[in-house]
Design a protein around this motif. Structure first.
Motif, PDB file in Angstrom:
ATOM      1  N   ALA A 133       5.123  84.502  42.765  1.00 43.83           N
ATOM      2  CA  ALA A 133       4.755  83.872  44.029  1.00 43.83           C
ATOM      3  C   ALA A 133       3.269  83.909  44.357  1.00 43.83           C
ATOM      4  O   ALA A 133       2.760  83.006  45.013  1.00 43.83           O
ATOM      5  CB  ALA A 133       5.538  84.520  45.169  1.00 43.83           C
ATOM      6  N   TYR A 134       2.581  84.940  43.936  1.00 43.88           N
ATOM      7  CA  TYR A 134       1.172  85.066  44.310  1.00 43.88           C
ATOM      8  C   TYR A 134       0.322  83.993  43.640  1.00 43.88           C
ATOM      9  O   TYR A 134       0.491  83.720  42.445  1.00 43.88           O
ATOM     10  CB  TYR A 134       0.621  86.433  43.911  1.00 43.88           C
ATOM     11  CG  TYR A 134       0.959  87.563  44.856  1.00 43.88           C
ATOM     12  CD1 TYR A 134       1.927  87.451  45.839  1.00 43.88           C
ATOM     13  CD2 TYR A 134       0.295  88.773  44.741  1.00 43.88           C
ATOM     14  CE1 TYR A 134       2.228  88.502  46.689  1.00 43.88           C
ATOM     15  CE2 TYR A 134       0.583  89.833  45.590  1.00 43.88           C
ATOM     16  CZ  TYR A 134       1.543  89.687  46.571  1.00 43.88           C
ATOM     17  OH  TYR A 134       1.827  90.728  47.400  1.00 43.88           O
ATOM     18  N   ASN A 135      -0.604  83.435  44.415  1.00 48.83           N
ATOM     19  CA  ASN A 135      -1.578  82.553  43.786  1.00 48.83           C
ATOM     20  C   ASN A 135      -2.560  83.436  43.009  1.00 48.83           C
ATOM     21  O   ASN A 135      -2.481  84.664  43.080  1.00 48.83           O
ATOM     22  CB  ASN A 135      -2.279  81.657  44.823  1.00 48.83           C
ATOM     23  CG  ASN A 135      -3.109  82.443  45.822  1.00 48.83           C
ATOM     24  OD1 ASN A 135      -3.743  83.447  45.504  1.00 48.83           O
ATOM     25  ND2 ASN A 135      -3.110  81.969  47.069  1.00 48.83           N
ATOM     26  N   GLN A 136      -3.481  82.830  42.286  1.00 44.89           N
ATOM     27  CA  GLN A 136      -4.348  83.622  41.408  1.00 44.89           C
ATOM     28  C   GLN A 136      -5.211  84.619  42.189  1.00 44.89           C
ATOM     29  O   GLN A 136      -5.399  85.751  41.754  1.00 44.89           O
ATOM     30  CB  GLN A 136      -5.233  82.703  40.559  1.00 44.89           C
ATOM     31  CG  GLN A 136      -5.892  83.421  39.394  1.00 44.89           C
ATOM     32  CD  GLN A 136      -4.892  84.056  38.434  1.00 44.89           C
ATOM     33  OE1 GLN A 136      -3.932  83.426  38.013  1.00 44.89           O
ATOM     34  NE2 GLN A 136      -5.102  85.319  38.080  1.00 44.89           N
ATOM     35  N   LYS A 137      -5.701  84.210  43.342  1.00 40.60           N
ATOM     36  CA  LYS A 137      -6.537  85.106  44.154  1.00 40.60           C
ATOM     37  C   LYS A 137      -5.722  86.317  44.629  1.00 40.60           C
ATOM     38  O   LYS A 137      -6.180  87.453  44.540  1.00 40.60           O
ATOM     39  CB  LYS A 137      -7.104  84.338  45.347  1.00 40.60           C
ATOM     40  CG  LYS A 137      -8.058  85.135  46.189  1.00 40.60           C
ATOM     41  CD  LYS A 137      -8.638  84.286  47.314  1.00 40.60           C
ATOM     42  CE  LYS A 137      -9.583  85.107  48.167  1.00 40.60           C
ATOM     43  NZ  LYS A 137     -10.161  84.301  49.254  1.00 40.60           N
ATOM     44  N   GLN A 138      -4.513  86.071  45.110  1.00 38.47           N
ATOM     45  CA  GLN A 138      -3.644  87.172  45.557  1.00 38.47           C
ATOM     46  C   GLN A 138      -3.274  88.080  44.392  1.00 38.47           C
ATOM     47  O   GLN A 138      -3.231  89.302  44.529  1.00 38.47           O
ATOM     48  CB  GLN A 138      -2.360  86.617  46.192  1.00 38.47           C
ATOM     49  CG  GLN A 138      -2.573  85.903  47.497  1.00 38.47           C
ATOM     50  CD  GLN A 138      -1.325  85.147  47.923  1.00 38.47           C
ATOM     51  OE1 GLN A 138      -0.684  84.464  47.116  1.00 38.47           O
ATOM     52  NE2 GLN A 138      -0.981  85.254  49.192  1.00 38.47           N
ATOM     53  N   TRP A 139      -2.990  87.476  43.236  1.00 43.05           N
ATOM     54  CA  TRP A 139      -2.614  88.253  42.060  1.00 43.05           C
ATOM     55  C   TRP A 139      -3.761  89.158  41.620  1.00 43.05           C
ATOM     56  O   TRP A 139      -3.569  90.336  41.336  1.00 43.05           O
ATOM     57  CB  TRP A 139      -2.165  87.345  40.917  1.00 43.05           C
ATOM     58  CG  TRP A 139      -1.790  88.109  39.696  1.00 43.05           C
ATOM     59  CD1 TRP A 139      -2.413  88.094  38.491  1.00 43.05           C
ATOM     60  CD2 TRP A 139      -0.707  89.045  39.566  1.00 43.05           C
ATOM     61  NE1 TRP A 139      -1.787  88.954  37.621  1.00 43.05           N
ATOM     62  CE2 TRP A 139      -0.733  89.546  38.252  1.00 43.05           C
ATOM     63  CE3 TRP A 139       0.279  89.499  40.425  1.00 43.05           C
ATOM     64  CZ2 TRP A 139       0.178  90.485  37.785  1.00 43.05           C
ATOM     65  CZ3 TRP A 139       1.205  90.441  39.955  1.00 43.05           C
ATOM     66  CH2 TRP A 139       1.141  90.920  38.655  1.00 43.05           C
ATOM     67  N   ARG A 178       6.018  89.100  43.107  1.00 43.14           N
ATOM     68  CA  ARG A 178       4.563  88.927  43.113  1.00 43.14           C
ATOM     69  C   ARG A 178       4.090  88.205  41.854  1.00 43.14           C
ATOM     70  O   ARG A 178       3.183  87.378  41.916  1.00 43.14           O
ATOM     71  CB  ARG A 178       3.859  90.278  43.253  1.00 43.14           C
ATOM     72  CG  ARG A 178       4.020  90.893  44.633  1.00 43.14           C
ATOM     73  CD  ARG A 178       3.113  92.099  44.830  1.00 43.14           C
ATOM     74  NE  ARG A 178       3.219  93.128  43.809  1.00 43.14           N
ATOM     75  CZ  ARG A 178       4.055  94.155  43.844  1.00 43.14           C
ATOM     76  NH1 ARG A 178       4.876  94.313  44.857  1.00 43.14           N
ATOM     77  NH2 ARG A 178       4.066  95.040  42.871  1.00 43.14           N
ATOM     78  N   ARG A 226       2.641  81.894  33.045  1.00 39.84           N
ATOM     79  CA  ARG A 226       2.507  82.673  34.264  1.00 39.84           C
ATOM     80  C   ARG A 226       3.186  84.030  34.187  1.00 39.84           C
ATOM     81  O   ARG A 226       2.554  85.065  34.364  1.00 39.84           O
ATOM     82  CB  ARG A 226       3.046  81.887  35.454  1.00 39.84           C
ATOM     83  CG  ARG A 226       2.729  82.561  36.779  1.00 39.84           C
ATOM     84  CD  ARG A 226       3.227  81.704  37.925  1.00 39.84           C
ATOM     85  NE  ARG A 226       2.677  82.123  39.179  1.00 39.84           N
ATOM     86  CZ  ARG A 226       1.786  81.445  39.888  1.00 39.84           C
ATOM     87  NH1 ARG A 226       1.315  80.314  39.436  1.00 39.84           N
ATOM     88  NH2 ARG A 226       1.377  81.895  41.048  1.00 39.84           N
ATOM     89  N   ARG A 249       1.267  87.700  33.322  1.00 41.60           N
ATOM     90  CA  ARG A 249       1.129  88.554  34.495  1.00 41.60           C
ATOM     91  C   ARG A 249       1.893  89.866  34.330  1.00 41.60           C
ATOM     92  O   ARG A 249       1.432  90.909  34.812  1.00 41.60           O
ATOM     93  CB  ARG A 249       1.577  87.819  35.755  1.00 41.60           C
ATOM     94  CG  ARG A 249       0.563  86.771  36.193  1.00 41.60           C
ATOM     95  CD  ARG A 249       0.934  86.148  37.492  1.00 41.60           C
ATOM     96  NE  ARG A 249      -0.147  85.275  37.964  1.00 41.60           N
ATOM     97  CZ  ARG A 249      -0.170  84.721  39.163  1.00 41.60           C
ATOM     98  NH1 ARG A 249       0.813  84.943  40.011  1.00 41.60           N
ATOM     99  NH2 ARG A 249      -1.172  83.946  39.517  1.00 41.60           N
ATOM    100  N   TYR A 302       9.123  79.043  37.430  1.00 42.12           N
ATOM    101  CA  TYR A 302       7.765  79.299  36.936  1.00 42.12           C
ATOM    102  C   TYR A 302       7.751  79.394  35.415  1.00 42.12           C
ATOM    103  O   TYR A 302       8.718  79.802  34.797  1.00 42.12           O
ATOM    104  CB  TYR A 302       7.198  80.584  37.543  1.00 42.12           C
ATOM    105  CG  TYR A 302       6.820  80.419  38.988  1.00 42.12           C
ATOM    106  CD1 TYR A 302       5.563  79.944  39.341  1.00 42.12           C
ATOM    107  CD2 TYR A 302       7.716  80.715  39.992  1.00 42.12           C
ATOM    108  CE1 TYR A 302       5.207  79.784  40.672  1.00 42.12           C
ATOM    109  CE2 TYR A 302       7.375  80.552  41.330  1.00 42.12           C
ATOM    110  CZ  TYR A 302       6.111  80.089  41.660  1.00 42.12           C
ATOM    111  OH  TYR A 302       5.774  79.928  42.972  1.00 42.12           O
TER     112      TYR A 302
END
Length: 115
Positions: free
Chosen positions: A78-84, A75, A53, A57, A48
């Motif tokens: 691995a998390y997409n933007q919505k999950q993050w 996290r 990223r 984050r 990444y």
């Protein structure tokens, strides 16, 4: 083992990608052992972008009071933007609740001791 889990890492530059990301993980967690464990369990983190990223984050995680540990590193990557965003919102609510409870405890203590 890391290459078996993440063969695309063979195409990454050690100096420009892998080493800086490893240094980032060590600095973020605070020790080499935990950073190495995090990378071993989730080698994709090495692929990444640090600038686009991981660093932004990590800054967001620190701003909302997240514990920066192995799970947090995973996290971050691995998390997409919505999950993050959901993770950040959860941590913010948790921090607000904790601070509110701490304040109530101090206020109650002040009232009891002043009587």
């Amino acid at each position: 083992n890391i290459i078996i889990k993440q063969p695309s890492l063979l195409g990454h530059s050690v100096q420009n990608n892998l080493e800086p990301t490893l240094d980032f993980c060590i600095e973020a967690i605070g020790n080499e052992k935990d950073a190495a464990e995090a990378i071993t369990k989730f080698p994709a983190i090495l692929g990444y972008s640090l600038e686009n990223r991981l660093k932004p984050r990590l800054k967001e995680a620190k701003e909302v009071g997240m514990d920066i540990d192995k799970a947090c590193l995973k996290r971050l990557a691995a998390y997409n933007q919505k999950q993050w965003n959901a993770s950040l919102a959860f941590q913010s609510r948790k921090l607000i609740t904790q601070n509110s409870n701490d304040y109530r405890g101090v206020a109650q203590h002040s009232v009891t001791t002043s009587k």
